[in-house]
Design an enzyme around this catalytic site. Structure first.
Site, PDB file in Angstrom:
ATOM      1  N   CYS A 211      28.473 -30.175  46.818  1.00 23.65           N
ATOM      2  CA  CYS A 211      29.115 -31.043  47.810  1.00 23.65           C
ATOM      3  C   CYS A 211      29.027 -30.390  49.177  1.00 23.65           C
ATOM      4  CB  CYS A 211      30.585 -31.243  47.461  1.00 23.65           C
ATOM      5  SG  CYS A 211      30.819 -31.957  45.811  1.00 23.65           S
TER       6      CYS A 211
ATOM      7  N   CYS B 292      25.545 -17.909  45.901  1.00 19.66           N
ATOM      8  CA  CYS B 292      24.509 -18.657  45.175  1.00 19.66           C
ATOM      9  C   CYS B 292      23.162 -18.496  45.888  1.00 19.66           C
ATOM     10  CB  CYS B 292      24.892 -20.130  45.100  1.00 19.66           C
ATOM     11  SG  CYS B 292      23.575 -21.129  44.386  1.00 19.66           S
TER      12      CYS B 292
ATOM     13  N   SER C  17      11.114 -28.980  50.949  1.00 20.92           N
ATOM     14  CA  SER C  17      11.936 -27.809  50.656  1.00 20.92           C
ATOM     15  C   SER C  17      11.149 -26.504  50.647  1.00 20.92           C
ATOM     16  CB  SER C  17      12.659 -28.008  49.318  1.00 20.92           C
ATOM     17  OG  SER C  17      11.726 -28.284  48.299  1.00 20.92           O
TER      18      SER C  17
ATOM     19  N   ASP D 194       5.859 -23.886  45.679  1.00 23.98           N
ATOM     20  CA  ASP D 194       7.118 -24.627  45.548  1.00 23.98           C
ATOM     21  C   ASP D 194       8.269 -23.640  45.421  1.00 23.98           C
ATOM     22  OD1 ASP D 194       8.761 -26.799  45.536  1.00 23.98           O
ATOM     23  OD2 ASP D 194       8.038 -27.643  43.657  1.00 23.98           O
ATOM     24  N   ASP D 195       9.491 -24.170  45.666  1.00 26.43           N
ATOM     25  CA  ASP D 195      10.663 -23.283  45.631  1.00 26.43           C
ATOM     26  C   ASP D 195      11.062 -22.917  44.206  1.00 26.43           C
ATOM     27  OD1 ASP D 195      12.629 -25.620  44.941  1.00 26.43           O
ATOM     28  OD2 ASP D 195      11.585 -26.245  46.750  1.00 26.43           O
TER      29      ASP D 195
ATOM     30  N   CYS E 153      23.732 -23.699  35.194  1.00 28.06           N
ATOM     31  CA  CYS E 153      24.695 -23.247  36.204  1.00 28.06           C
ATOM     32  C   CYS E 153      26.056 -23.854  35.889  1.00 28.06           C
ATOM     33  CB  CYS E 153      24.250 -23.697  37.597  1.00 28.06           C
ATOM     34  SG  CYS E 153      25.477 -23.304  38.871  1.00 28.06           S
TER      35      CYS E 153
ATOM     36  N   CYS F 216      24.463 -14.324  43.240  1.00 29.55           N
ATOM     37  CA  CYS F 216      24.492 -14.757  41.842  1.00 29.55           C
ATOM     38  C   CYS F 216      23.056 -15.094  41.435  1.00 29.55           C
ATOM     39  CB  CYS F 216      25.364 -16.000  41.701  1.00 29.55           C
ATOM     40  SG  CYS F 216      25.284 -16.766  40.060  1.00 29.55           S
TER      41      CYS F 216
ATOM     42  N   CYS G   7      21.507 -18.226  36.696  1.00 31.14           N
ATOM     43  CA  CYS G   7      20.605 -19.209  36.083  1.00 31.14           C
ATOM     44  C   CYS G   7      19.232 -18.591  35.793  1.00 31.14           C
ATOM     45  CB  CYS G   7      20.471 -20.448  36.967  1.00 31.14           C
ATOM     46  SG  CYS G   7      20.069 -20.086  38.676  1.00 31.14           S
TER      47      CYS G   7
HETATM   48 FE1  SF4 Z   1      23.469 -20.603  42.127  1.00 32.07          FE
HETATM   49 FE2  SF4 Z   1      22.121 -20.233  39.838  1.00 32.07          FE
HETATM   50 FE3  SF4 Z   1      24.383 -18.878  40.313  1.00 32.07          FE
HETATM   51 FE4  SF4 Z   1      24.459 -21.505  39.892  1.00 32.07          FE
HETATM   52  S1  SF4 Z   1      23.854 -19.923  38.425  1.00 32.07           S
HETATM   53  S2  SF4 Z   1      25.584 -20.369  41.452  1.00 32.07           S
HETATM   54  S3  SF4 Z   1      22.548 -22.179  40.853  1.00 32.07           S
HETATM   55  S4  SF4 Z   1      22.440 -18.724  41.464  1.00 32.07           S
END
Ligand code: SF4
Length: 446
Positions: free
Chosen positions: A2, A236, A284, A347-348, A384, A433, A436
Site C-alpha cells: 500500500c 524490504c 521496472s 529484468d528485475d 513473503c 530483508c 523470499c
Molecule cells: Fe521484501 Fe521479500 Fe522480505 Fe517480503 S520477504 S519483505 S518481498 S525482501
C-alpha cells in the site's frame, strides 16, 4: 502493498493528499481513500479503483480541513467482498474520532484477535485490529497510548493516525517499509515514498526512524521510540529492486541509483560476452539495464522493447493464451534493434515465470540471433509474509524448477540470476530483508 500519505496544517489538505496518492499510484491500484479533519469534524471518502477515478473534483471540495491522511491499497490476503476494505478506517476515540492508514502486514493476527476477545470486525484487514487496540488503550499521554497499544503487535507496519488536531506517524522496529517526513513552510507531510514530495514541492527532511513514533501537532514535533524487543533491521529489498519509483529516495538511496548499481553488479557477475544489444523489460528494469550496459562489455543499451502504458500488469491473467495476448498488447518491439543480433534481456525478477516465455518468443519472432536473459534478483523461492503480494511456494517458479528447467521453459540461450551473496554485497550496512530469497524470516511469523 500500500501507500500512505499524511498532511498537517495545509490549506485544503484533501487536494494535496489526492496528488500525493496519485504520485504513488504504482504501489497499489485496488482502492483509494482519505480522511480529513476540519476543526475536529472528520470527513471520509474512499472507493475501489485508482485515485483519479475514486475522487472527483466535487468530492475533494467536500473534504475540507487542514489535516488529513490518505491511503492506496493492494491487498495481500484474501478479502471478504461483503466488507468495505478501503482505508483509512475511522473509529470513535473517547469523545472524538481517530482514523488510521496502514502499509504492511501483521504476522500475529490470530493472537491479536484472541486478545481482543474475538470482536465482530467491520473489515477483514489486520489494520482494524491495530485501531481497536489503540482505542482501548488508556495512558497518561497520547505518546504513551500509542506505545502501549503497539506492544503486542508483530509484523511490518508504517502507520498514520489522524486525530482531530494532530497526526501520528509510526514505523515498525524492523523498518521494513519506507516512510519519510517532509516540510513546506509551516506544513508537515509524511509519505511512503518521496516522489510525492517532489510533485508537491515539499522538502524531504528525513526518514521516520525504524521503531519511531512521531506526533505532529501545533506544539511541534514529539518523537519517541516504541517499547518493543529489538529486532534486526529488515528493510524490504524489493522496494529498491522493483516496487519503489526510481525517482524515490528509499532507505537512504534513490531507487534509480540503486538499480544502476545492481545492473553493474549483474553484468560484472553474469556477463554475456559477445552480446550486442542490452534491453530492459520496461519500465521496472530500465535503470538496471542502464547499469548492465554501462561497461559496454555485454552489448550496448537499446530501447528495442517499448511498453504501452494503457494496460495494467500481466501476472493476474488466468490462462497462458490470455497472458500472451496481454504481453503483445503491453510490449511493442523495435525490429531494427533486434534483427540478427545477440540480445541480452534484463529484468528485475522472476516470480511465476508467466510473462518471460512470451517476451522471448516475440524477440525470437523478430529474428534475433540469440536471446540471453539476466535477472537482477536472486531466485525467489519463499513467500513473503510482510506485505508484498507473492504467490505460495508452489506457484513460485524458482521454488519448483531448476534454473535449467526455467531456461528451457522460456526458450532462452542462457539464463542467469544475480547470486544472493552478490546482492548482499551491494549495501552491506543497510540491514535488508532477503526472506523470499533465502527463507530466513527476520520478523517472527505467527
Ligand atoms: Fe521484501 Fe521479500 Fe522480505 Fe517480503 S520477504 S519483505 S518481498 S525482501
Amino acid at each position: 502493498m500500500c501507500g500512505i500519505f499524511g498532511a498537517f496544517d495545509v490549506d485544503h489538505a484533501s487536494k494535496e493528499i489526492y496528488l500525493a496518492l496519485h504520485a504513488q499510484q504504482h504501489r497499489a491500484k485496488e482502492s483509494a481513500g482519505m480522511v480529513v479533519s476540519d476543526n475536529g469534524k472528520f470527513y471520509r471518502y474512499a472507493g475501489p479503483g485508482i485515485v483519479q477515478n475514486v475522487f472527483s473534483y466535487s468530492a475533494l471540495n467536500n473534504l475540507p480541513g487542514r489535516i488529513g491522511v490518505g491511503h492506496i491499497r493492494y491487498s495481500t490476503v484474501e478479502d471478504n467482498p461483503q466488507l468495505d476494505n478501503t482505508q483509512p478506517i475511522v473509529a470513535d476515540y473517547h469523545n472524538d474520532k481517530v482514523a488510521i492508514a496502514h502499509n504492511g502486514n501483521l504476522t500475529n493476527v490470530g493472537k491479536l484477535y484472541h486478545n481482543l476477545n474475538s470482536p465482530n470486525l467491520l473489515t477483514s484487514m489486520d489494520t482494524e485490529l491495530i485501531l481497536r487496540l489503540f482505542c482501548l488503550t488508556e495512558g497518561n499521554s497520547l505518546m504513551e497510548c500509542v506505545k502501549k497499544s503497539l506492544t503486542k503487535v508483530q509484523g511490518t507496519y508504517t502507520l498514520l493516525f489522524l486525530l482531530p488536531d494532530c497526526l501520528i506517524a509510526v514505523r515498525d522496529p524492523s523498518g521494513n517499509r519506507p516512510l519519510s517526513l517532509g516540510k513546506r513552510g509551516k506544513s508537515w507531510f509524511v509519505s511512503s515514498e518521496t516522489c510525492a514530495f517532489d510533485m508537491l514541492e515539499i522538502d524531504f527532511v528525513r526518514d521516520i526512524e525504524p521503531g519511531e513514533i512521531l506526533i505532529i501537532s501545533q506544539k511541534g514535533l514529539e518523537s519517541d521510540k516504541l517499547c518493543l524487543p529489538s529486532v534486526p533491521l529488515a528493510r524490504c529489498i524489493f522496494e529498491q529492486i522493483y516496487y519503489g519509483l526510481p525517482a524515490s529516495l528509499i532507505f537512504e538511496e534513490y531507487a534509480s541509483e540503486f538499480r544502476k548499481r545492481l545492473g553493474c553488479k549483474l553484468e560484472e557477475v553474469c556477463p554475456v560476452i559477445g552480446g550486442q544489444a542490452v534491453m530492459s523489460i520496461p519500465d521496472s528494469a530500465n535503470f538496471i539495464a542502464e547499469g548492465y550496459a554501462s561497461s559496454g562489455r555485454s552489448g550496448k543499451l537499446s530501447s528495442g522493447i517499448l511498453r504501452s502504458h494503457y494496460i495494467g500488469r500481466t501476472f493476474l491473467e488466468p490462462t497462458q493464451a490470455q497472458r500472451e495476448l496481454k504481453v503483445k498488447r503491453k510490449f511493442q518491439l523495435v525490429k531494427p534493434e533486434i534483427v540478427g543480433k545477440s540480445i541480452v534481456l534484463v529484468d528485475d525478477s522472476i516470480v511465476r515465470l508467466n510473462t518471460m516465455p512470451s517476451i522471448v518468443r516475440m524477440i525470437r519472432g523478430a529474428k534475433a540471433k540469440e536471446v540471453h536473459v539476466r535477472i537482477a534478483c536472486p531466485p525467489i523461492t519463499h513467500p513473503c509474509y510482510y506485505g508484498i503480494d507473492m504467490p505460495t511456494t508452489t506457484e513460485l517458479a524458482a521454488a519448483t524448477m531448476t534454473i535449467e528447467e526455467m531456461r528451457t521453459k522460456i526458450d532462452a540461450d542462457s539464463l542467469e540470476f544475480l547470486p544472493l551473496e552478490e546482492l548482499q554485497k551491494l549495501s552491506p550496512d543497510i540491514g535488508y530483508c532477503y526472506a523470499c530469497m533465502n527463507g530466513e524470516y527476520p520478523i517472527p511469523i505467527g
